[in-house]
Design an enzyme around this catalytic site. Structure first.
Site, short mmCIF file in Angstrom:
data_model
loop_
_atom_site.label_atom_id
_atom_site.label_comp_id
_atom_site.label_asym_id
_atom_site.label_seq_id
_atom_site.Cartn_x
_atom_site.Cartn_y
_atom_site.Cartn_z
N HIS A 17 0.87 -1.08 -0.08
CA HIS A 17 -0.19 -0.20 -0.01
C HIS A 17 0.77 1.33 0.08
O HIS A 17 0.68 2.18 -0.81
CB HIS A 17 -0.85 0.10 1.48
N LYS A 41 -17.79 -6.91 8.04
CA LYS A 41 -16.41 -7.76 8.08
C LYS A 41 -15.85 -7.56 9.52
O LYS A 41 -16.22 -6.40 10.09
CB LYS A 41 -15.61 -7.01 7.13
N SER A 129 -2.95 -8.09 2.80
CA SER A 129 -3.02 -7.84 4.23
C SER A 129 -3.58 -9.07 5.00
O SER A 129 -3.17 -9.57 5.99
CB SER A 129 -4.34 -6.49 4.68
O1 PNS Z 1 -8.94 -3.11 0.37
P1 PNS Z 1 -10.29 -3.59 -0.55
O2 PNS Z 1 -10.86 -4.43 0.45
O3 PNS Z 1 -9.95 -4.58 -1.90
O4 PNS Z 1 -11.14 -2.51 -0.92
C1 PNS Z 1 -12.33 -2.48 -1.78
C2 PNS Z 1 -13.13 -1.16 -1.78
C3 PNS Z 1 -13.20 -0.50 -0.52
C4 PNS Z 1 -12.46 -0.32 -2.84
C5 PNS Z 1 -14.47 -1.50 -2.36
O5 PNS Z 1 -14.87 -2.49 -1.62
C6 PNS Z 1 -15.36 -0.60 -2.32
O6 PNS Z 1 -15.22 0.65 -2.91
N1 PNS Z 1 -16.55 -0.40 -1.39
C7 PNS Z 1 -17.31 0.85 -1.25
C8 PNS Z 1 -18.91 0.22 -1.61
C9 PNS Z 1 -18.85 0.63 -3.24
O7 PNS Z 1 -18.83 1.74 -3.72
N2 PNS Z 1 -19.29 -0.54 -4.01
C10 PNS Z 1 -19.46 -0.60 -5.36
C11 PNS Z 1 -17.95 -0.70 -5.85
S1 PNS Z 1 -18.00 -0.99 -7.64
#
Ligand code: PNS
Length: 163
Positions: A17, A41, A129
């Site tokens: 990151h 989660k 992670s």
């Molecule tokens: O570190 P991660 O868990 O891979 O991050 C995933 C993240 C936070 C980028 C994704 O889950 C997200 O954007 N969640 C917010 C909800 C949202 O907008 N969902 C639609 C995405 S297409």
């Protein structure tokens, strides 16, 4: 002022990151590291702990980086913060499909916000992670893969859990 959002769970932040953040800082005037509030989660570190860890790791090193949290749709948050782009790291081809789906859905939801993919540094291309937590939890070394502070906090976390 070019502002980008770097969203994720950061449970915990890894050197992978940090590498992406460092390179995003060269492209954008401001980078907001945005931690997803995800009630579904069960994280190792609470939201407050992740904010604190990220601030400690990032503040002295990257003056143009801010740490924040968000819930709901990422594009709504990005619009609210007047960001021009969402930054995501891609480690391997296996990441690509999921990331492409998210990027295309986000573009459909808001065509004004671009997703910028950055290739992870080779050294961290296998790092996640999830693996860090698993290896550390089973007694393996994660030195060089996460900041020292994260190792200290994980040690404390696992001691607390045992007592
Ligand atoms: O570190 P991660 O868990 O891979 O991050 C995933 C993240 C936070 C980028 C994704 O889950 C997200 O954007 N969640 C917010 C909800 C949202 O907008 N969902 C639609 C995405 S297409």
């Amino acid at each position: 002022m070019r502002r980008a959002i770097y969203p994720g769970s950061f449970d915990p932040v890894t050197n992978g990151h940090l590498d992406i953040i460092e390179r995003a800082c060269k492209l954008f005037d401001e980078v907001i590291v945005a931690i997803l509030i995800n009630p579904g989660k069960e994280p190792l570190f609470s939201l407050d702990e992740r904010v604190e860890i990220l601030n400690e790791v990032l503040n002295s090193r990257f003056p143009q980086v801010r740490v924040d949290t968000f819930g709901g749709l990422l594009v709504d948050y990005a619009r609210q913060r007047q960001a021009h782009a969402i930054v995501r790291g891609i480690r391997a081809i296996s990441d690509y499909e999921y990331e492409l789906q998210m990027a295309l859905m986000n573009r459909r939801l808001d065509p004004g916000i671009e997703t910028v993919f950055m290739m992870s540094a080779e050294d961290y291309s296998y790092l996640s992670s999830r693996l860090v937590k698993e290896v550390f939890g089973l007694g393996g070394s994660v030195a060089g893969l996460v900041p020292e502070l994260v190792i200290d906090r994980m040690k404390q976390k696992f001691i607390d859990r045992r007592s």
